[in-house]
Write a protein that holds these residues in place. Structure first.
Motif, PDB file in Angstrom:
ATOM      1  N   THR A 214       0.664  -1.165  -0.053  1.00  0.00           N
ATOM      2  CA  THR A 214       0.062   0.044   0.170  1.00  0.00           C
ATOM      3  C   THR A 214       1.043   1.225   0.035  1.00  0.00           C
ATOM      4  N   SER A 215       2.085   1.093  -0.234  1.00  0.00           N
ATOM      5  CA  SER A 215       3.119   2.199  -0.222  1.00  0.00           C
ATOM      6  C   SER A 215       2.499   3.272  -1.531  1.00  0.00           C
ATOM      7  N   PRO A 216       2.100   4.499  -1.221  1.00  0.00           N
ATOM      8  CA  PRO A 216       1.889   5.386  -2.314  1.00  0.00           C
ATOM      9  C   PRO A 216       2.567   5.450  -3.472  1.00  0.00           C
ATOM     10  N   ILE A 217       4.059   5.518  -3.322  1.00  0.00           N
ATOM     11  CA  ILE A 217       4.877   5.557  -4.468  1.00  0.00           C
ATOM     12  C   ILE A 217       5.104   4.322  -5.267  1.00  0.00           C
ATOM     13  N   LEU A 218       4.996   3.125  -4.936  1.00  0.00           N
ATOM     14  CA  LEU A 218       4.817   1.732  -5.732  1.00  0.00           C
ATOM     15  C   LEU A 218       3.514   1.693  -6.031  1.00  0.00           C
ATOM     16  N   LYS A 219       2.526   2.134  -5.330  1.00  0.00           N
ATOM     17  CA  LYS A 219       1.044   1.840  -5.638  1.00  0.00           C
ATOM     18  C   LYS A 219       0.987   2.841  -7.221  1.00  0.00           C
ATOM     19  N   VAL A 220       1.500   3.919  -7.278  1.00  0.00           N
ATOM     20  CA  VAL A 220       1.495   4.697  -8.421  1.00  0.00           C
ATOM     21  C   VAL A 220       1.877   4.026  -9.644  1.00  0.00           C
ATOM     22  N   PHE A 221       3.214   3.305  -9.261  1.00  0.00           N
ATOM     23  CA  PHE A 221       3.691   2.717 -10.434  1.00  0.00           C
ATOM     24  C   PHE A 221       2.889   1.337 -10.881  1.00  0.00           C
ATOM     25  N   GLY A 222       2.171   0.765  -9.935  1.00  0.00           N
ATOM     26  CA  GLY A 222       1.447  -0.342 -10.141  1.00  0.00           C
ATOM     27  C   GLY A 222       0.148  -0.191 -10.899  1.00  0.00           C
ATOM     28  N   ILE A 223      -0.540   1.317 -10.620  1.00  0.00           N
ATOM     29  CA  ILE A 223      -1.628   1.718 -11.161  1.00  0.00           C
ATOM     30  C   ILE A 223      -1.319   2.329 -12.841  1.00  0.00           C
ATOM     31  N   TRP A 269       7.277  11.311   5.712  1.00  0.00           N
ATOM     32  CA  TRP A 269       7.666  10.193   6.232  1.00  0.00           C
ATOM     33  C   TRP A 269       6.382   9.149   6.500  1.00  0.00           C
ATOM     34  N   LYS A 270       5.481   9.425   7.339  1.00  0.00           N
ATOM     35  CA  LYS A 270       4.427   8.417   7.625  1.00  0.00           C
ATOM     36  C   LYS A 270       3.811   8.231   6.187  1.00  0.00           C
ATOM     37  N   LEU A 271       3.429   9.066   5.321  1.00  0.00           N
ATOM     38  CA  LEU A 271       2.864   8.598   4.055  1.00  0.00           C
ATOM     39  C   LEU A 271       3.646   7.679   3.257  1.00  0.00           C
ATOM     40  N   ILE A 272       4.959   7.664   3.126  1.00  0.00           N
ATOM     41  CA  ILE A 272       5.840   7.002   2.506  1.00  0.00           C
ATOM     42  C   ILE A 272       6.152   5.580   3.189  1.00  0.00           C
ATOM     43  N   PHE A 273       6.560   5.644   4.400  1.00  0.00           N
ATOM     44  CA  PHE A 273       6.896   4.359   4.989  1.00  0.00           C
ATOM     45  C   PHE A 273       5.817   3.884   5.998  1.00  0.00           C
ATOM     46  N   ALA A 274       4.891   4.662   6.646  1.00  0.00           N
ATOM     47  CA  ALA A 274       4.197   4.276   7.937  1.00  0.00           C
ATOM     48  C   ALA A 274       5.327   4.945   8.952  1.00  0.00           C
ATOM     49  N   TYR A 275       4.816   5.012  10.217  1.00  0.00           N
ATOM     50  CA  TYR A 275       5.390   5.418  11.309  1.00  0.00           C
ATOM     51  C   TYR A 275       5.384   4.522  12.523  1.00  0.00           C
ATOM     52  N   TYR A 348      10.329 -10.124   9.008  1.00  0.00           N
ATOM     53  CA  TYR A 348       9.472  -9.107   8.609  1.00  0.00           C
ATOM     54  C   TYR A 348       8.638  -8.488   9.639  1.00  0.00           C
ATOM     55  N   ALA A 349       7.958  -7.276   9.259  1.00  0.00           N
ATOM     56  CA  ALA A 349       7.184  -6.681  10.445  1.00  0.00           C
ATOM     57  C   ALA A 349       5.677  -6.534  10.017  1.00  0.00           C
ATOM     58  N   GLN A 350       4.971  -6.075  11.078  1.00  0.00           N
ATOM     59  CA  GLN A 350       3.474  -6.221  11.096  1.00  0.00           C
ATOM     60  C   GLN A 350       3.151  -5.074  10.451  1.00  0.00           C
ATOM     61  N   ASN A 351       3.849  -3.683  10.599  1.00  0.00           N
ATOM     62  CA  ASN A 351       3.168  -2.398  10.321  1.00  0.00           C
ATOM     63  C   ASN A 351       4.023  -1.813   8.992  1.00  0.00           C
ATOM     64  N   ASP A 352       4.250  -3.030   8.064  1.00  0.00           N
ATOM     65  CA  ASP A 352       5.254  -2.788   6.800  1.00  0.00           C
ATOM     66  C   ASP A 352       4.108  -2.571   5.526  1.00  0.00           C
ATOM     67  N   ILE A 353       3.987  -1.439   5.064  1.00  0.00           N
ATOM     68  CA  ILE A 353       3.212  -1.083   4.014  1.00  0.00           C
ATOM     69  C   ILE A 353       3.718  -1.267   2.652  1.00  0.00           C
ATOM     70  N   PHE A 381       6.290  -1.750  14.047  1.00  0.00           N
ATOM     71  CA  PHE A 381       7.631  -1.781  13.274  1.00  0.00           C
ATOM     72  C   PHE A 381       7.328  -1.746  12.020  1.00  0.00           C
ATOM     73  N   THR A 382       8.221  -0.734  11.151  1.00  0.00           N
ATOM     74  CA  THR A 382       8.008  -0.582   9.868  1.00  0.00           C
ATOM     75  C   THR A 382       9.048  -0.916   8.750  1.00  0.00           C
ATOM     76  N   HIS A 383       8.822  -0.687   7.502  1.00  0.00           N
ATOM     77  CA  HIS A 383      10.045  -1.095   6.595  1.00  0.00           C
ATOM     78  C   HIS A 383      11.260  -0.511   6.797  1.00  0.00           C
ATOM     79  N   VAL A 384      11.198   0.692   7.152  1.00  0.00           N
ATOM     80  CA  VAL A 384      12.857   1.227   7.398  1.00  0.00           C
ATOM     81  C   VAL A 384      13.100   1.252   8.865  1.00  0.00           C
TER      82      VAL A 384
END
Length: 407
Positions: A214-223, A269-275, A348-353, A381-384
């Motif tokens: 659900t990362s906005p940047i990668l989703k744009v490339f998916g759409i 930061w929250k928008l791109i990676f979660a927080y 892996y992490a639970q809060n990884d978008i 815990f997030t991706h970064v």
């Protein structure tokens, strides 16, 4: 236009707005507040903290000039010999600096060196340290005509051969973060002869299946991947998120402690990676943002976007006509991950978008030799956070050390 990127163009407008807003509201302008590590390279950072630092150059089969950074031994174990090489590969848009930027107590590069390992830090092609080619110029479309597929079939074999030749060892241990894991899965499925050269592969939040991203940047490339590809070719823009002094300027003045604009940086930061409120170090934002992003090809983002759409781990989709020429089929083939025989440990992490736990579970089921499947205990815990969390050593890196000792 060929020396720009969409990100650079858009950030110029953002920077102008931020500058005006910062001066009106009172951004941090105190020059004494500047972290001296902001201006240091990977090698300079390693040396600053009293560790031996080396820079090595590897040329891939298709001519890309790649830089490796090395910490051959640590301060806590300088007398040990015959050290096991450990190679760490960065994620998309990152570089080798991520593993040393947080200092000896939290930087994985230092922690491994002090544990007795010969540490090698990779830089994916197209980032600030691997932006050269034997014949192609980085302003050309040809230079940027690659995704993580080429990194897997060309770069990693060349790097593996170089490290083993240089150290005299028969095998190395591999740690792949995000795209760094993706590259490894490409190499060992496409060139299975390299399985024998790896003791163990530790996959930190691996990017193989990404249906639930659900990362906005990668989703744009998916759409809108094909539309973005068309625009890329139209305007001659082939890279994204290049390393820029613009990020350093914004980070220093508007993301530091005491700047009233810091909450804006945190919201982005929250928008791109979660927080993660417990583990995120807002004081380190200027340092982190000054060294990153490090640059990547648009095609790498498009390849991930394609896999988000398909829900599969597939080769690059060139369109039906070119696919027939490239692959002999109208759709790109899936990578045959059954050929990956290396013992693989997944964290892996639970809060990884970006790499959702459901996708990571599918990765576990697809790989034939998963020897550990570990969820980080912190539910936020997030991706970064695998790089920058306040307690990353106890939450992640101590498990890495246990796995390396076992294999």
């Amino acid at each position: 236009m060929r020396n720009l990127s969409w990100c650079t163009v858009s950030l110029t407008a953002v920077a102008v707005t931020s500058v005006l807003l910062g001066y009106l509201l009172g951004g941090s302008q105190d020059p004494t507040a500047r972290d001296p590590d902001i201006d240091l390279t990977t090698v300079e950072l390693i040396a600053k903290y009293g560790y031996p630092a080396e820079s090595h150059t590897v040329v891939s089969e298709d001519g890309y000039i790649l830089t490796l950074h090395r910490i051959p031994f640590g301060k806590k174990s300088p007398g040990e010999t015959n050290r096991q090489p450990v190679f760490i590969q960065n994620g998309l848009g990152f570089s080798s600096v991520e593993w040393v930027i947080m200092g000896p107590e939290k930087g994985l590069g230092y922690i491994l060196a002090d544990a007795g390992y010969d540490v090698w830090l990779g830089n994916s092609r197209g980032n600030v340290w691997s932006k050269k080619h034997v014949t192609l110029h980085p302003s050309s479309a040809e230079f940027w005509d690659f995704s993580w597929h080429e990194m897997g079939i060309y770069d990693l074999p060349a790097i593996t051969d170089y490290i083993l030749r240089r150290t005299g060892q028969e095998k190395l241990s591999y740690i792949g973060y995000s795209m760094g894991a993706t590259m490894f899965f490409v190499m060992t499925s496409q060139k299975p002869e390299y399985n024998k050269n790896i003791n163990v592969m530790i996959a930190l939040t691996p990017g193989m299946y990404m249906k639930y991203c659900t990362s906005p940047i990668l989703k744009v490339f998916g759409i809108a991947g094909k539309e973005l590809e068309w625009l890329s070719n139209l305007f001659g823009i082939y890279q994204i998120l290049p390393h820029s002094s613009l990020f350093t300027f914004i980070a220093r003045h508007f993301c530091s402690d005491g700047a009233v604009t810091q909450p804006i940086c945190i919201d982005i930061w929250k928008l791109i990676f979660a927080y993660n409120h417990k583990e995120s170090n807002t004081s380190a934002l200027p340092l982190i943002m000054s060294h990153g992003p490090a640059g990547a090809s648009i095609k790498s983002f498009q390849h991930f976007g394609q896999n988000i759409n398909s829900g599969e781990f597939m080769k690059y989709d060139y369109g039906e006509e070119k696919n027939l020429i490239m692959y002999g089929s109208r759709i790109p083939p899936k990578y045959d991950v059954s050929k990956i025989t290396v013992p693989v440990a997944i964290m892996y992490a639970q809060n990884d978008i970006i790499t959702d736990p459901r996708d990571v579970a599918k990765t576990k089921e697809a790989l034939p030799n998963v020897i550990a499947f570990l969820k980080v205990k912190d539910e936020e815990f997030t991706h970064v956070d695998f790089i920058w969390a306040m307690n990353v050593k106890s939450l992640v890196y101590e498990d890495i050390l246990r796995l390396l000792r076992k294999y």
